[in-house]
Design an enzyme around this catalytic site. Structure first.
Site, PDB file in Angstrom:
ATOM      1  N   ARG A  78      -5.918  10.623  -3.931  1.00  0.00           N
ATOM      2  CA  ARG A  78      -5.380   9.397  -4.585  1.00  0.00           C
ATOM      3  C   ARG A  78      -5.568   8.105  -3.745  1.00  0.00           C
ATOM      4  NH1 ARG A  78       0.399   6.992  -3.582  1.00  0.00           N
ATOM      5  NH2 ARG A  78       0.142   5.259  -4.884  1.00  0.00           N
ATOM      6  N   GLU A 167       5.117   1.645  -5.596  1.00  0.00           N
ATOM      7  CA  GLU A 167       6.303   1.163  -4.859  1.00  0.00           C
ATOM      8  C   GLU A 167       6.597  -0.238  -5.287  1.00  0.00           C
ATOM      9  OE1 GLU A 167       6.185   2.223  -0.808  1.00  0.00           O
ATOM     10  OE2 GLU A 167       6.038   4.435  -1.086  1.00  0.00           O
ATOM     11  N   ASN A 292       7.070   9.042  -4.221  1.00  0.00           N
ATOM     12  CA  ASN A 292       6.866   9.035  -2.982  1.00  0.00           C
ATOM     13  C   ASN A 292       8.347   9.300  -2.001  1.00  0.00           C
ATOM     14  OD1 ASN A 292       4.371   8.048  -3.717  1.00  0.00           O
ATOM     15  ND2 ASN A 292       4.542   5.925  -2.820  1.00  0.00           N
ATOM     16  N   TYR A 294       9.819  10.002   1.697  1.00  0.00           N
ATOM     17  CA  TYR A 294       9.919  10.198   3.133  1.00  0.00           C
ATOM     18  C   TYR A 294      10.976  10.756   3.809  1.00  0.00           C
ATOM     19  CZ  TYR A 294       5.078   8.049   2.774  1.00  0.00           C
ATOM     20  OH  TYR A 294       3.945   7.491   2.382  1.00  0.00           O
ATOM     21  N   GLU A 352       3.208  10.451  -2.690  1.00  0.00           N
ATOM     22  CA  GLU A 352       3.173  10.355  -1.059  1.00  0.00           C
ATOM     23  C   GLU A 352       4.302  11.178  -0.236  1.00  0.00           C
ATOM     24  OE1 GLU A 352       3.047   6.253   0.620  1.00  0.00           O
ATOM     25  OE2 GLU A 352       1.642   5.720  -1.158  1.00  0.00           O
TER      26      GLU A 352
HETATM   27  C1  BGC Z   1       3.488   3.157   1.272  1.00  0.00           C
HETATM   28  C2  BGC Z   1       2.116   3.378   2.177  1.00  0.00           C
HETATM   29  C3  BGC Z   1       2.646   3.494   3.557  1.00  0.00           C
HETATM   30  C4  BGC Z   1       3.657   4.571   3.677  1.00  0.00           C
HETATM   31  C5  BGC Z   1       4.417   4.747   5.122  1.00  0.00           C
HETATM   32  C6  BGC Z   1       4.612   3.991   1.499  1.00  0.00           C
HETATM   33  O1  BGC Z   1       5.663   3.037   1.435  1.00  0.00           O
HETATM   34  O2  BGC Z   1       2.992   3.360  -0.185  1.00  0.00           O
HETATM   35  O3  BGC Z   1       1.254   2.514   1.778  1.00  0.00           O
HETATM   36  O4  BGC Z   1       1.718   3.225   4.648  1.00  0.00           O
HETATM   37  O5  BGC Z   1       4.873   4.487   2.714  1.00  0.00           O
HETATM   38  O6  BGC Z   1       5.102   3.604   5.266  1.00  0.00           O
END
Ligand code: BGC
Length: 455
Positions: A78, A167, A292, A294, A352
């Site tokens: 991607r 995002e 995405n 995290y 992501e």
């Molecule tokens: C974004 C990336 C970023 C990653 C880590 C996401 O918010 O799409 O571009 O580097 O998270 O912060």
């Protein structure tokens, strides 16, 4: 834990990047500046004064990077297209050299058996369009659809999956509400306009795709489950507000055609009654949703935090990444189940997922030991598998990121790559996590061995 930890047939194993974070050469061969180029060249905006002028030099080293992907066994990649590399001014005449770059990149991927997934907008608006108001100008939906239309015609014969925006929440929140990302505005009145225009642009680009595209198009959102820090009514309401602002703010209009009621509470007078016709165009069907993920946010009421009156509470017993994010894989499973339950079980990709840690320097012999990142990867892949086992339609996983790269305003201080980049020499070195991911891909899943130790 079951023994069969293989992922479904056809599940894609990918890595993700974004143009401004890796390409470098932002003004080469007829490209125009983007808002990130301007932002990075404004004193005081970027940590250590870093810029994307060179980044990973991917614009010149792309073949080497494709070989790396092939060596890892990736089945998908991607990446994003820099709008101002294709159209220096955002509109008007195409820059043939920019088009040629992405044309060759896609051919190079296909030649190596890697499926491209193309993001049309990963934050680098052409500066010339920002001069006309950028995401605050309602005409931007049309500008974006025109750029998208050109790009579909260039690549849709070879690209099967398209993403309109990456995002939108970060673009509006960091770019227009808090001003920590380009274009660096700080206004509660602008942020809702920017996010609405982002969604209108998404809708216009999907409509344009239906006229010329023959494959799939979706949107990528960053979702962060919000958990109340206590049972108090105040904390529960704070978590609901935070969830509405960050998550439902985008999911509800796209899948249900309306904004969450809490938006007015958050933005007060700055929130508008948006036209019903806009919401109809925003809500047209998409083929998949990119998630995405995290971290989660344990949320408490906090009157001092504007505009949400909510803040995140640090957890004593958790591991945190160097970006300050709690490692909490279980929330990924529940999040995916919730998206499936609440929004009609759409096809999903994890577009992501990854982590920044303090990696040791490259050892002699070329090893980078990054056990925390391996642990992060393994536990999140496990969480994805659990969601699939529960019936969620997850079709692929893209690790963030292939390479250490420019972490936006944090510059090069945060290393998210599974491949280490020495920014002085541009030398790439596979971290242990890259070797781990290669083995996962080879086995098409996790093994019990990998579930219990770093093999
Ligand atoms: C974004 C990336 C970023 C990653 C880590 C996401 O918010 O799409 O571009 O580097 O998270 O912060």
């Amino acid at each position: 834990m079951t023994n069969d930890r293989r992922f479904p047939p056809g599940f894609l194993w990918g890595a993700a990047t974004a143009a401004y974070q890796i390409e470098g050469s932002p003004l080469a061969d007829g490209a125009g500046p983007s808002i990130w180029h301007r932002f990075a060249h404004t004193p005081g905006r970027m940590r250590d004064g870093d810029t994307g002028d060179l980044a990973c030099d991917h614009y010149r080293r792309w073949q080497e990077d494709l070989d790396l992907m092939a060596a890892l066994g990736l089945t998908a990649y991607r990446f994003s297209i820099s709008w101002s590399r294709l159209f220096a001014e955002g509109r008007g005449a195409v820059n043939p050299a920019g088009a040629g770059f992405y044309d060759r990149l896609v051919d190079g991927l296909l030649a190596r058996g890697i499926e491209p997934m193309v993001t049309l907008y990963h934050w680098d608006l052409p500066a010339a369009l920002d001069d006309r108001g950028g995401w605050l100008n309602p005409d931007i939906a049309g500008w974006f659809a025109d750029y998208a239309h050109f790009t579909y015609k260039l690549l849709d014969g070879r690209v099967r999956r398209w993403v309109t925006l990456n995002e939108p929440w970060v673009i509006a929140d960091a770019g227009y509400l808090f001003g920590v990302h380009a274009p660096g505005h700080q206004s509660p009145f602008e942020a809702p306009i920017a996010s609405h225009n982002l969604l209108r642009a998404h809708g216009a680009a999907v409509a344009a795709y239906r006229s010329v595209g023959r494959h799939e198009i979706g949107l990528v959102v960053n979702l962060e489950p919000k958990v109340p820090a206590s049972e108090s009514a105040e904390d529960q309401l704070a978590a609901k507000r935070a969830d509405a602002y960050m998550n439902r703010h985008y999911l509800d209009p796209v899948f249900r055609g309306h904004y969450p009621a809490e938006m007015r509470e958050v933005f007060g007078d700055a929130w508008r009654d948006w036209p019903a016709a806009d919401l109809r165009s925003i809500a047209q069907p998409i083929d998949f949703l990119g998630v995405n993920y995290y971290t989660r946010g344990v949320t408490r009421h906090d009157a001092g935090q504007w505009p949400l009156a909510a803040s995140s509470v640090r957890q004593q017993d958790s591991t945190y990444t160097t970006t300050g994010w709690e490692v909490f894989p279980a929330a990924l499973t529940s999040l995916l189940r919730r998206v499936a339950d609440d929004y009609g079980n759409p096809p999903l990709f994890i577009t992501e997922n990854g982590s920044a840690f303090y990696d040791p320097p490259v050892a002699s012999g070329g090893r980078v030991a990054d056990p925390l990142r391996i642990d992060y990867l393994r536990r999140h892949l496990d969480a994805v598998k659990a969601a699939i086992d529960a019936g969620v339609d997850v079709r692929g996983y893209f690790v963030w990121s292939l390479l250490d790269n420019l972490e936006w305003a944090q510059g090069y201080s945060q290393r998210f790559g599974i491949v280490h980049v020495d920014f002085a020499t541009q030398q790439r070195t596979l971290k242990d996590s890259a070797h781990y991911y290669r083995r996962v891909i080879q086995r098409h899943g996790l093994t019990d061995v990998e579930g219990s130790r770093d093999d």
